[in-house]
Design a protein around this motif. Structure first.
Motif, PDB file in Angstrom:
ATOM      1  N   ILE A  11      -4.255   7.725 -21.643  1.00 14.43           N
ATOM      2  CA  ILE A  11      -4.028   8.666 -22.744  1.00 14.43           C
ATOM      3  C   ILE A  11      -2.824   8.148 -23.517  1.00 14.43           C
ATOM      4  CG2 ILE A  11      -5.229  10.686 -21.870  1.00 14.43           C
ATOM      5  CD1 ILE A  11      -2.561  11.645 -20.698  1.00 14.43           C
ATOM      6  N   ASP A  50      -1.148  11.576 -24.598  1.00 16.50           N
ATOM      7  CA  ASP A  50      -0.080  11.841 -23.639  1.00 16.50           C
ATOM      8  C   ASP A  50       1.086  12.379 -24.469  1.00 16.50           C
ATOM      9  OD1 ASP A  50       1.804  11.694 -21.619  1.00 16.50           O
ATOM     10  OD2 ASP A  50       1.532   9.549 -21.214  1.00 16.50           O
ATOM     11  N   GLY A 256      -3.951  -1.201 -20.003  1.00 15.58           N
ATOM     12  CA  GLY A 256      -3.300  -2.452 -20.379  1.00 15.58           C
ATOM     13  C   GLY A 256      -2.445  -2.940 -19.220  1.00 15.58           C
ATOM     14  N   ASP A 258       0.550  -3.653 -18.971  1.00 14.89           N
ATOM     15  CA  ASP A 258       1.880  -3.058 -18.887  1.00 14.89           C
ATOM     16  C   ASP A 258       1.906  -1.766 -18.091  1.00 14.89           C
ATOM     17  OD1 ASP A 258       0.225  -2.256 -21.076  1.00 14.89           O
ATOM     18  OD2 ASP A 258       1.874  -1.038 -21.853  1.00 14.89           O
TER      19      ASP A 258
HETATM   20  N1  MSP Z   1       0.850   7.150 -22.279  1.00 13.75           N
HETATM   21  C1  MSP Z   1       0.774   5.952 -21.510  1.00 13.75           C
HETATM   22  C2  MSP Z   1      -0.511   5.918 -20.695  1.00 13.75           C
HETATM   23  C3  MSP Z   1      -0.714   7.080 -19.770  1.00 13.75           C
HETATM   24  S1  MSP Z   1      -2.228   6.978 -18.939  1.00 13.75           S
HETATM   25  C4  MSP Z   1      -2.174   8.170 -17.785  1.00 13.75           C
HETATM   26  C5  MSP Z   1       0.807   4.743 -22.447  1.00 13.75           C
HETATM   27  N2  MSP Z   1       0.477   4.949 -23.696  1.00 13.75           N
HETATM   28  S2  MSP Z   1       0.560   3.849 -24.867  1.00 13.75           S
HETATM   29  O1  MSP Z   1       0.141   4.540 -26.043  1.00 13.75           O
HETATM   30  O2  MSP Z   1       1.860   3.278 -24.917  1.00 13.75           O
HETATM   31  O3  MSP Z   1      -0.358   2.664 -24.505  1.00 13.75           O
HETATM   32  C6  MSP Z   1      -1.702   2.791 -24.288  1.00 13.75           C
HETATM   33  C7  MSP Z   1      -2.428   1.491 -24.136  1.00 13.75           C
HETATM   34  O4  MSP Z   1      -2.289   0.640 -25.291  1.00 13.75           O
HETATM   35  C8  MSP Z   1      -1.970   0.682 -22.942  1.00 13.75           C
HETATM   36  O5  MSP Z   1      -3.109   0.376 -22.156  1.00 13.75           O
HETATM   37  C9  MSP Z   1      -1.377  -0.559 -23.562  1.00 13.75           C
HETATM   38  O6  MSP Z   1      -1.569  -1.681 -22.751  1.00 13.75           O
HETATM   39  C10 MSP Z   1      -2.171  -0.684 -24.855  1.00 13.75           C
HETATM   40  N3  MSP Z   1      -1.484  -1.540 -25.799  1.00 13.75           N
HETATM   41  C11 MSP Z   1      -0.345  -1.286 -26.508  1.00 13.75           C
HETATM   42  N4  MSP Z   1      -0.034  -2.404 -27.239  1.00 13.75           N
HETATM   43  C12 MSP Z   1      -0.931  -3.398 -27.000  1.00 13.75           C
HETATM   44  C13 MSP Z   1      -1.184  -4.680 -27.527  1.00 13.75           C
HETATM   45  N5  MSP Z   1      -0.376  -5.288 -28.393  1.00 13.75           N
HETATM   46  N6  MSP Z   1      -2.327  -5.308 -27.134  1.00 13.75           N
HETATM   47  C14 MSP Z   1      -3.240  -4.710 -26.301  1.00 13.75           C
HETATM   48  N7  MSP Z   1      -3.031  -3.505 -25.801  1.00 13.75           N
HETATM   49  C15 MSP Z   1      -1.775  -2.918 -25.928  1.00 13.75           C
HETATM   50  O7  MSP Z   1       1.128   3.665 -21.986  1.00 13.75           O
END
Ligand code: MSP
Length: 505
Positions: A11, A50, A256, A258
């Motif tokens: 999320i 989230d 992802g 991370d």
């Molecule tokens: N809120 C948490 C996840 C909670 S799940 C119970 C979070 N959110 S996020 O918005 O920061 O990231 C969500 C997804 O986007 C992650 O899987 C992250 O790896 C992906 N990405 C963010 N930047 C990215 C790139 N530059 N390339 C590919 N995916 C990346 O983490």
């Protein structure tokens, strides 16, 4: 009996609008969800936002808006993205919804009830950007390993007894070798856990934007414990509804790289401690760079998926993202490779194949599916049993680019078959054979289009419309069917126009 398949995206934090990374994670889930539905599974594909924690609270404060109003706005932009990308999610959960807060509180109570949470004092570093705690020894040049700033936090905190779960987790990884993928990431997780686990702070007391800790509302739940529970609360947890029973444990969490640690270490430990079954698989994908550079707001090179859709088209964007890099590896976006992919694969190979064949049928067969007397050389193209096996294996391991490469190779085989059979010559020398060749090609395009649906739903739909395939005959079971001679076909329209390389400014 109907088989069920539950797939989730992470999320997304609502601190900022969606970018290519978010679109990528959700796209992979969408492809998988569509593939499973076409196989006859009942699928639940969940995504959402989230919305708690310090990072979101700070972003709202910077904008001078109340957190709830702020999250309402940004969450909507993620919902809009699901529409723009034609994601087929069955649900969209927000952690500020009552159903979620109920689920999160219930999980907390189970952990507490089972004796896995205790009150103590936290003193250590916290990165708001990562929403994660760090020990002094983990910092690199005074920053989190991700490069994010850290701040010193000293406050009363509830702790989860993560340190007790090290052996059980390692045993679980060993007994379930496909639980974490890809292999390289699995190994990283295993060495992290082998290195020893410390109890985890699971509440914060210095701000209030979160789910209140049951029985102690001076604390809010740590945003990751809150957020991970979304996978359960979307099924109505703690009620054991029919939906919960059909879909839990989840088949696949896509994340992802991370955020793998949160999903592959903390989440299974929480679930074990709450006596709940563990998800079957966690697949971590890599990160995209833009023209070789890390994507970041401060560099100003964030890729907006809506711009790609406008410039190249939706299915072209979906195809590129799934085809360009093996899922799990890092990938680089460049205008040049995107243009090259759209022109050489979509326009010249798949687009050209369908345009050539359907126009020849229009011109030479009165626009009807021709009569066929199939021979061995035609069957060689039409027998896709090997292809299906390879695609199934690729999809089971989320090797999306491999599945696509096989489908592109199938289109190339069909193009080679045309050149070899030369229906334009047969028109004069052997019209009956020409009809068979065109029928064989139309059949190949039908199969190709059915199999392309998970990746490029709109283009595949147009192709199937152009072959007058009924809506009921588009699932994978219908691969066994055949086109019926004499069926009238509509006038063909090109599907994948060529694009020009955008000059760098
Ligand atoms: N809120 C948490 C996840 C909670 S799940 C119970 C979070 N959110 S996020 O918005 O920061 O990231 C969500 C997804 O986007 C992650 O899987 C992250 O790896 C992906 N990405 C963010 N930047 C990215 C790139 N530059 N390339 C590919 N995916 C990346 O983490």
């Amino acid at each position: 009996m109907t088989q069920h398949f539950y797939i989730t995206t992470p999320i997304y934090y609502v601190n900022d609008k969606p970018h290519i990374g978010h679109a990528y994670t959700s796209l992979a889930c969408d492809v998988m969800a569509r593939y499973k539905r076409l196989q006859g599974y009942e699928v639940k594909f969940l995504t959402g936002t989230d919305e708690h924690g310090q990072k979101v609270e700070k972003s709202a404060m910077r904008k001078g808006i109340e957190p709830q109003a702020f999250t309402d706005q940004v969450s909507q932009s993620f919902r809009d993205l699901t529409k723009a990308m034609h994601f087929s999610n069955d649900d969209f959960i927000r952690t500020t919804e009552e159903r979620h807060k109920k689920g999160a509180a219930a999980l907390w109570q189970r952990l507490m009830g089972n004796g896995h949470i205790y009150l103590d004092q936290y003193a250590g570093w916290y990165s708001v950007r990562d929403e994660a705690f760090f020990q002094e020894s983990e910092l690199i040049d005074g920053k989190a390993p991700s490069g994010a700033e850290v701040e010193w936090v000293e406050e009363p905190s509830y702790f989860f007894d993560l340190s007790k779960w090290q052996e059980k987790l390692l045993q679980y990884y060993q007994d379930n070798p496909d639980f974490i993928a890809p292999k390289s990431r699995r190994n990283e997780v295993i060495s992290f856990v082998e290195g020893g686990l410390k109890d985890l702070s699971v509440s914060r007391a210095s701000f209030s934007w979160g789910v209140p800790v049951p029985g102690d509302d001076k604390h809010v739940m740590y945003v990751w414990l809150d957020a991970l529970t979304n996978y359960l609360s979307a099924l109505g947890f703690p009620e054991e509804s029919a939906e919960y029973q059909q879909f839990w444990p989840a088949d696949l969490h896509v994340v992802g790289k991370d955020i793998l640690r949160f999903h592959a270490v903390y989440w299974p430990a929480f679930l074990m401690a709450a006596d709940l079954p563990l998800p079957k698989r966690i697949m971590a994908h890599g990160w995209w760079t833009n023209e070789g550079q890390k994507i970041s707001k401060s560099i100003g090179n964030v890729i907006d998926p809506l711009d790609l859709i406008e410039q190249y088209g939706l299915d072209q964007t979906r195809f590129f993202l799934m085809h360009e890099v093996p899922f799990g590896n890092d990938g680089n976006f460049s205008q040049e490779s995107m243009t090259q992919t759209v022109n050489s694969i979509l326009a010249n190979n798949i687009g050209n194949l369908s345009q050539r064949v359907l126009s020849m049928i229009q011109k030479n067969c009165d626009g009807n599916v021709p009569e066929a007397a199939i021979q061995e050389e035609d069957l060689a193209l039409l027998d896709i049993s090997g292809l299906l096996e390879e695609i199934e294996h690729a999809m089971q391991t989320q090797a999306f680019c491999h599945a696509l490469k096989r489908l592109v190779a199938f289109a190339s085989d069909a193009n080679t078959y045309i050149d070899h059979q030369a229906p334009w010559t047969l028109k004069k020398t052997d019209p009956a054979r020409m009809a068979t060749v065109l029928y064989t090609l139309a059949e190949a395009i039908r199969k190709l289009a059915i199999l392309l649906q998970p990746f490029m739903p709109d283009a595949a739909e147009k192709l199937l419309d152009q072959l007058a395939v009924s809506a009921q005959e588009r699932d994978f079971a219908a691969l066994e069917n055949s086109l019926v001679a004499g069926t009238a076909l509509p006038k063909p329209e090109p599907i994948f126009p060529r694009v020009e390389l955008k000059e760098a400014c």
